[in-house]
Design an enzyme around this catalytic site. Structure first.
Site, short mmCIF file in Angstrom:
data_model
loop_
_atom_site.label_atom_id
_atom_site.label_comp_id
_atom_site.label_asym_id
_atom_site.label_seq_id
_atom_site.Cartn_x
_atom_site.Cartn_y
_atom_site.Cartn_z
N ASP A 9 -16.19 0.60 2.81
CA ASP A 9 -16.17 -0.91 3.38
C ASP A 9 -17.66 -1.37 3.05
OD1 ASP A 9 -13.62 -0.71 3.98
OD2 ASP A 9 -13.81 -0.15 6.09
N ARG A 39 0.90 -1.16 0.03
CA ARG A 39 0.05 -0.04 -0.11
C ARG A 39 0.84 1.27 0.19
NH1 ARG A 39 -5.35 -0.84 3.72
NH2 ARG A 39 -5.53 -3.01 3.66
N LYS A 53 -7.42 -1.48 -0.82
CA LYS A 53 -7.85 -2.28 0.41
C LYS A 53 -6.85 -3.73 0.57
CE LYS A 53 -11.07 0.48 1.46
NZ LYS A 53 -11.04 1.29 2.99
N LYS A 71 -9.55 -10.72 10.66
CA LYS A 71 -8.81 -9.34 10.54
C LYS A 71 -9.99 -8.40 11.20
CE LYS A 71 -7.43 -5.64 7.40
NZ LYS A 71 -6.57 -5.05 8.34
#
Length: 427
Positions: free
Chosen positions: A304, A118, A331, A403
């Site tokens: 999300d 990322r 993401k 997660k």
């Protein structure tokens, strides 16, 4: 781990998990607040555990009480180690890096999984302006920072992620910034910044803003103080439960605050637009199946929600359109393409056009072998869609849910879903 899901109706009462967005912010605030803070209803997801580990490495001492609450003793940023590992938490790495930069010695910050790819260019561009030495791997992890950060008037780009801004706001408050302003252009996900300010307020810190374009710090009034904070229920995880109830049976979801500052409470608007029968009472939300209709929804500020909304849209009559696809590229997976491909295995037709996701609904889905792509929200979306599909669906790398929502499959089983977990399969 592989999970097998048979179609069938669900029903019952379930309590939503703790919000990892609120939990991680509360951990950061408790670290900056010198003294003893208490976190009630703490989360237990991988991201939550990573935040707990991070603040311990940065000097906090944590004791878990018999009621499950966490007692956090902190003297501020006093690292016990020279390396901080943020797991795979995007919020963790972006929020804690400016806090770590308050320290006057070099600290190496690492992560794992998708976090290593990322972009972190923000820190290379911004932190040197605040007298922080930064070394990164071409704008990616690992990062080494050496402060101490010196707050001053600054302008930042909020178009990529609000999480960078959350870290800066907390660091400025932690440094006692007084009479300085952070100017922000093109801020995305404003509700997440509202959540940051809400958590800071619970810890006695008054940071004000002008139209989310300028954030003002007021010295002692912005100082972060020890507090007792109850972590609220998670709208991001709760959204999957609400959609599951809307598709296959009456479900009562407790622990979600309709007045929350969490961005993902916007799922309520999408459910209403889709014609879901729903009652909202104090402390609980009840959803029931109904004839579902196509909807349009702007998820730019709540990306999300794309996975649960796709699980909903494929069963709505007509073509649904969700805006904000550009927010999905960085993401845990490239979520726009992943949703298109994994739901495509079940027969769904999803098109990506500019910033839009177009979902053709009303056609029965077929059970299929799908893969989470190491993305917790993809695993949950496929599981919810599988409840109404024709035939069994299997999900590989199903443990990705840990997660954010490690109890997700258990909660589906509690609601009566036919879920079989094959922990021996490591596909």
């Amino acid at each position: 781990m592989r999970v097998h899901i048979q179609p069938g109706n669900i029903g019952g009462v379930i309590v939503a998990p703790a919000s990892k967005s609120a939990m991680q912010r509360a951990c950061a605030a408790a670290l900056l607040a010198k003294g003893v803070s208490v976190l009630k209803n703490p989360g237990k997801s991988k991201d939550d555990l990573a935040a707990i580990d991070t603040i311990q490495r940065l000097g906090a001492t944590i004791v878990r009480a018999t009621d499950g609450s966490l007692q956090i003793q902190s003297n501020g940023i006093v690292p016990k180690e020279t390396v901080v590992h943020c797991g795979e938490s995007g919020l963790g790495i972006r929020m804690f890096t400016p806090l770590i930069a308050l320290y006057d010695q070099a600290i190496r910050i690492t992560g794992e999984g998708s976090l290593t790819t990322r972009p972190m260019d923000f820190f290379d561009a911004i932190l040197p302006q605040l007298q922080v030495d930064v070394q990164s791997n071409g704008g990616k992890l690992p990062i080494v920072v050496k402060g101490p950060l010196q707050p001053k008037d600054i302008e930042v780009d909020g178009s990529l992620s609000s999480q960078f801004l959350t870290g800066l706001i907390m660091a400025y408050a932690g440094a006692g910034a007084d009479g300085v302003t952070i100017k922000v252009k093109e801020l995305k996900s404003k509700p997440y910044i509202d959540l940051t300010l809400h958590v800071l307020s619970a810890f006695g810190s008054n940071v004000t803003h002008t139209n989310h374009e300028q954030f003002h710090f007021h010295g002692s009034k912005s100082k972060i103080q020890p507090a007792t904070y109850t972590v609220e229920g998670d709208w991001s995880g709760g959204a999957f439960l609400l959609v599951a109830g809307a598709l296959t049976g009456e479900a009562v979801v407790k622990g979600l605050d309709p007045f929350s500052t969490q961005a993902d409470k916007a799922i309520l608007h999408a459910l209403m637009d889709a014609g879901v029968r729903m009652s909202i009472e104090e402390g609980q939300i009840t959803v029931r199946p109904s004839e579902l209709q196509a909807f349009q929804f702007d998820a730019t500020d709540c990306p999300d929600l794309f996975p649960p909304l796709v699980a909903l849209a494929v069963y709505c009559q007509g073509t649904s359109v969700i805006q904000g696809v550009s927010r999905l590229a960085h993401k845990e997976s490239n979520r726009g393409l992943t949703l298109q491909e994994e739901f495509g295995k079940m027969g769904a037709v999803i098109k990506l056009q500019d910033d839009l996701m177009i979902i053709e609904g009303g056609k029965p889905l077929q059970g299929a072998a799908v893969h989470s792509r190491h993305d917790h929200r993809i695993a949950m979306a496929c599981a919810v869609a599988a409840l109404k599909a024709e035939g069994e669906t299997s999900i590989d790398d199903a443990e990705a849910i840990n997660k954010s929502y490690p109890d997700f499959y258990d909660h589906l089983q509690h609601l009566g879903a036919h879920v079989m977990v094959d922990a021996t399969n490591n596909s």
